[in-house]
Design a protein around this motif. Structure first.
Motif, PDB file in Angstrom:
ATOM      1  N   UNK A  97       0.837  -1.196   0.000  1.00  0.00           N
ATOM      2  CA  UNK A  97       0.000   0.000   0.000  1.00  0.00           C
ATOM      3  C   UNK A  97       0.877   1.253   0.000  1.00  0.00           C
ATOM      4  N   UNK A  98       1.885   1.210   0.837  1.00  0.00           N
ATOM      5  CA  UNK A  98       2.859   2.302   0.870  1.00  0.00           C
ATOM      6  C   UNK A  98       4.242   1.663   0.910  1.00  0.00           C
ATOM      7  N   UNK A  99       5.115   2.136   0.053  1.00  0.00           N
ATOM      8  CA  UNK A  99       6.476   1.594   0.032  1.00  0.00           C
ATOM      9  C   UNK A  99       7.435   2.759   0.207  1.00  0.00           C
ATOM     10  N   UNK A 100       8.169   2.744   1.291  1.00  0.00           N
ATOM     11  CA  UNK A 100       9.033   3.889   1.573  1.00  0.00           C
ATOM     12  C   UNK A 100       8.177   5.127   1.723  1.00  0.00           C
ATOM     13  N   UNK A 101       8.445   6.118   0.846  1.00  0.00           N
ATOM     14  CA  UNK A 101       7.630   7.343   0.920  1.00  0.00           C
ATOM     15  C   UNK A 101       6.660   7.448  -0.247  1.00  0.00           C
ATOM     16  N   UNK A 102       6.372   6.300  -0.850  1.00  0.00           N
ATOM     17  CA  UNK A 102       5.490   6.325  -2.021  1.00  0.00           C
ATOM     18  C   UNK A 102       4.204   5.545  -1.780  1.00  0.00           C
ATOM     19  N   UNK A 103       3.128   6.119  -2.293  1.00  0.00           N
ATOM     20  CA  UNK A 103       1.853   5.419  -2.259  1.00  0.00           C
ATOM     21  C   UNK A 103       1.828   4.465  -3.455  1.00  0.00           C
ATOM     22  N   UNK A 104       1.711   3.175  -3.172  1.00  0.00           N
ATOM     23  CA  UNK A 104       1.743   2.193  -4.265  1.00  0.00           C
ATOM     24  C   UNK A 104       0.495   1.306  -4.258  1.00  0.00           C
ATOM     25  N   UNK A 105      -0.568   1.817  -3.631  1.00  0.00           N
ATOM     26  CA  UNK A 105      -1.798   1.029  -3.515  1.00  0.00           C
ATOM     27  C   UNK A 105      -2.359   0.615  -4.869  1.00  0.00           C
ATOM     28  N   UNK A 106      -2.938  -0.570  -4.908  1.00  0.00           N
ATOM     29  CA  UNK A 106      -3.534  -1.106  -6.134  1.00  0.00           C
ATOM     30  C   UNK A 106      -4.925  -0.474  -6.303  1.00  0.00           C
ATOM     31  N   UNK A 107      -5.000   0.482  -7.229  1.00  0.00           N
ATOM     32  CA  UNK A 107      -6.242   1.248  -7.363  1.00  0.00           C
ATOM     33  C   UNK A 107      -7.424   0.377  -7.777  1.00  0.00           C
TER      34      UNK A 107
ATOM     35  N   UNK B  28       0.032  13.683  -0.020  1.00  0.00           N
ATOM     36  CA  UNK B  28       0.365  14.966   0.605  1.00  0.00           C
ATOM     37  C   UNK B  28       1.078  14.760   1.932  1.00  0.00           C
ATOM     38  N   UNK B  29       0.591  13.817   2.708  1.00  0.00           N
ATOM     39  CA  UNK B  29       1.193  13.524   4.026  1.00  0.00           C
ATOM     40  C   UNK B  29       2.596  12.945   3.844  1.00  0.00           C
ATOM     41  N   UNK B  30       2.750  12.090   2.831  1.00  0.00           N
ATOM     42  CA  UNK B  30       4.062  11.462   2.610  1.00  0.00           C
ATOM     43  C   UNK B  30       5.118  12.473   2.171  1.00  0.00           C
ATOM     44  N   UNK B  31       4.659  13.556   1.535  1.00  0.00           N
ATOM     45  CA  UNK B  31       5.625  14.565   1.054  1.00  0.00           C
ATOM     46  C   UNK B  31       6.098  15.488   2.173  1.00  0.00           C
ATOM     47  N   UNK B  32       5.410  15.481   3.308  1.00  0.00           N
ATOM     48  CA  UNK B  32       5.772  16.403   4.399  1.00  0.00           C
ATOM     49  C   UNK B  32       7.090  16.009   5.056  1.00  0.00           C
TER      50      UNK B  32
END
Lengths: 293, 437
Positions: B225-235, B433-437
């Motif tokens: 769903x989240x990998x490191x600081x990236x959202x990788x969820x399966x839409x 947005x939260x991950x970019x903070x």
């Protein structure tokens, strides 16, 4: 010489409180101010100073904004409710021929009860499959999501708090009622005043000192609500019951953002102090009009 | 007013007074005994297990004393650990740590990277957990948590109610569940298919482990769903899953209000179940019997997915060693863990005492574990599903991120306030947005 000795004695007697206050209030308060300008989580070996970033972030946060308004919503519900209830209890108890103390103790007991326990009881009482809700559904077709609807969630917390504090405030008001000179009532009776006039024109104005105390205390309570909200709603639904304390707790202990939480705590303090100052002035104005100040 | 001041006082007291407390003395006492502080989960059975291990270890290794005590929950175990670290009073080892909290702690350099300890490789090999521990690797490539148990969250079904509406076994796919929901509402308008309660509408972060992630992992074949600081969820899977929940809501088949034990009382037909439930049922609902009136399965999947391969969420917790402890204590702690996990009998004892499946690769192979399952057949589906369970995200901001899953998507879907695609898009945007903070 005697003055100097008295001074020393005075400081000596005051010293336990002063030392306590210094260690457990002033010191931590200063440190809290310091923390509010950092991004420290209290765990990391290093941290940065972030200037006013925590404060600007808090101002824009929906959680903090909700806390601000929710406090005043609770105030508008809780303060009138608890004042009317405690006044009613005090007046009723005062009218009893005997066992006044026993009744007052009975009303005072909820104040001693744990907020956690009363919240859990309320939760069970309001659950979907509780006898109350089953009755409402089966009899009136009413299906109310008590804790999942903003207005009712707010009301439930307000009512629990009012139930808890009524006895305590009634105790203060009863002592206020007791201190009113009986002769005033006797003179009024001779003048033919009605019961309503007696209450609004004599009792209430003469009760001002006790009412002032209970009102200031109850306004203060609304800035410190935590346990009931934590147990019943967690601040929801949609921040509808998110008090300052819930927000501070969430940021400090769930998100591990101690610096940010300290900034919110400071903002909450400022709001509290200003609000209480304004409320005090308004109450003193009322007292002045009745010749008390 | 007084309360307000008390809160500020409490907050700052916790932070400052504890910070001022002693940082602890040397690792070894005058008599040459190294004492390690072990914080066990605030659960009597787990505490009893670790006390037993400590006593046995003291008998074979008198130079090390393991002090076992329960983590205080004031106001939560995480807060207690945080305060203890801040105050320099952290234990040497603590159990009951999930990956999300471990990520927060490791991000603050509070944990020892276990894979750098000389004992780590031996522990993993001797405990036969090479495969089980793989998904526990953190984004920085280190292992900070030694998983003790891994609970694959399963779906409990009231088979007695299902039979009454014409189902001899639990539905497995979305359309089957929806079909059953329609039949249920037709026969019992007051009952619910998903009888979970108010948690579904509550944005509290951890609650998403037991609803959103159970279904998302099943729908997406355990896609991250989240990998490191990236959202990788399966839409595609995510929207499909939200649509399923939304469809159930439209059928009025989801109970999202505060209710007392809705599954146990038969108000709801399915809910998530963990193995810790059974002890409570034994006392409070003895009439609930596995395979008689309830069954356990993997979560339902979209119609195009094989239900047999469904994935689920792993409610898994483990042990950490704190970086603030002196090196000698860290070393002694690692040796203690090596001793505990070098004998599978200890894991068997754990399984028997706690019902929590040990995080091992051979759970369904060793006879001793099979014997435990034979005695408690309701644990069987959990033991079988260990390999199908996906642990939680390891982002240090997991609390904020999972709150957004609820507040932006899941809770709104449950309340029928938003369509699935918009919910997913809003959630994705907020999380990014939260991950970019």
């Amino acid at each position: 010489m005697i003055d100097k000795q008295n001074n020393r004695l005075g400081w000596l007697f005051a010293s336990p409180y002063l030392i306590y206050g210094l260690i457990f209030f002033i010191g931590p308060l200063i440190w809290s101010f310091y923390l509010a300008f950092t991004n420290w989580d209290l765990i990391a070996p290093t941290y940065d100073f972030v200037g006013l970033k925590n404060f600007t972030k808090a101002l824009a946060s929906p959680g903090v904004q909700a806390s601000f308004w929710v406090t005043y919503k609770f105030m508008m519900l809780f303060v009138p409710l608890v004042t009317v209830m405690s006044l009613a209890v005090a007046v009723l108890v005062q009218g009893l021929p005997k066992f006044k103390s026993l009744y007052l103790i009975g009303f005072f007991l909820p104040y001693l009860s744990s907020g956690v326990v009363s919240s859990l009881i309320a939760k069970g009482f309001l659950s979907y499959n509780s006898p109350v809700n089953n009755f409402l559904r089966n009899t009136f077709g009413l299906d109310i999501d008590w804790l999942g609807t903003p207005i009712s969630a707010l009301a439930i917390v307000g009512i629990i708090l009012a139930w808890k504090f009524t006895g305590y405030y009634a105790l203060i008001l009863t002592s206020g009622l007791e201190s009113i000179d009986r002769e005033v009532y006797e003179a009024a009776a001779i003048d033919g005043v009605t019961n309503r006039q007696r209450f609004w024109r004599i009792t209430l104005p003469l009760l001002y000192p006790a009412l002032y105390t209970t009102l200031i205390l109850s306004f203060g309570v609304t800035f410190g609500i935590f346990t009931e909200v934590y147990q019943l709603t967690g601040g929801g639904p949609n921040y509808a019951t998110n008090t300052w304390q819930m927000e501070i707790y969430s940021q400090a202990f769930k998100n591990l953002q101690a610096g940010y939480a300290s900034a919110i705590a400071i903002m909450a303090s400022v709001v509290t102090f200003i609000s209480i100052f304004v409320i005090r002035k308004l109450l003193e104005g009322w007292g002045k009009r009745n010749g008390w100040v | 007013m007084k309360k307000k001041l008390s809160l500020i006082l409490a907050l700052t007291m916790v932070f400052s007074v504890l910070a001022g407390c002693a940082k602890g003395g040397g690792a070894e006492s005058a008599d040459g005994v190294t004492t390690i502080e072990f914080w066990a989960a605030p659960n009597p059975t787990q505490q009893a297990f670790w006390q037993e291990m400590a006593d046995k270890y003291a008998a074979v290794n008198p130079k090390v004393k393991v002090n076992v005590s329960a983590i205080k929950e004031s106001p939560s175990s995480e807060a207690s650990i945080q305060a203890a670290i801040a105050g320099g009073n952290a234990p040497t080892i603590s159990e009951n740590i999930n990956r999300g909290f471990a990520a927060q702690l490791s991000n603050s350099k509070a944990l020892v990277a276990l894979d750098e300890l000389p004992q780590f490789k031996e522990i993993v090999e001797k405990r036969n957990m090479t495969e089980t521990i793989k998904p526990w690797e953190f984004a920085d490539g280190h292992q900070y948590v030694l998983p003790i148990y891994s609970n694959p969250m399963l779906i409990g079904w009231r088979t007695d109610i299902l039979k009454e509406i014409g189902y001899n076994e639990p539905p497995k796919t979305y359309s089957e569940v929806l079909d059953a929901a329609k039949k249920l509402k037709a026969k019992y308008p007051d009952k619910f298919m998903w009888g979970k309660g108010a948690d579904l509408a509550d944005p509290t972060a951890w609650k998403r482990w037991f609803d959103f992630f159970i279904l998302y992992n099943a729908a997406s074949d355990g896609n991250k769903f989240i990998e490191g600081s990236n959202f990788v969820g399966d839409e595609k899977a995510g929207v499909e899953m939200l649509t399923f929940v939304s469809d159930l809501v439209k059928e009025k088949a989801v109970l999202a209000k505060q209710a007392t034990d809705p599954f146990e009382t038969g108000l709801g037909v399915f809910t998530d179940i963990g193995p810790w439930t059974f002890d409570m049922w034994k006392e409070k609902y003895p009439e609930l019997k596995f395979k008689e009136n309830y069954d356990l399965t993997l979560p339902p999947v979209p119609d195009n997915v094989d239900p047999a391969n469904s994935k689920t969420y792993a409610d898994a917790k483990g042990l950490v060693i704190f970086a603030g402890a002196p090196k000698e204590k860290q070393e002694a702690a690692a040796e203690f863990l090596k001793w505990v996990y070098s004998d599978s009998a200890n894991d068997v004892a754990w399984f028997e005492k706690t019902n929590l499946p040990p995080a091992r690769d051979d759970l369904m192979e060793l006879q001793a574990f099979k014997d435990v399952v034979a005695e408690k057949p309701e644990l069987g589906p959990f033991a079988e599903a260990v390999s199908k369970a996906v642990p939680s995200i390891d982002n240090p901001r997991f609390n904020e991120l999972q709150t957004l899953i609820g507040s932006e998507a899941f809770n709104k879907i449950v309340r029928g306030e938003i369509d699935p695609q918009t919910a997913w898009d809003n959630m994705k945007k907020a999380i990014e947005g939260e991950l970019q903070q």
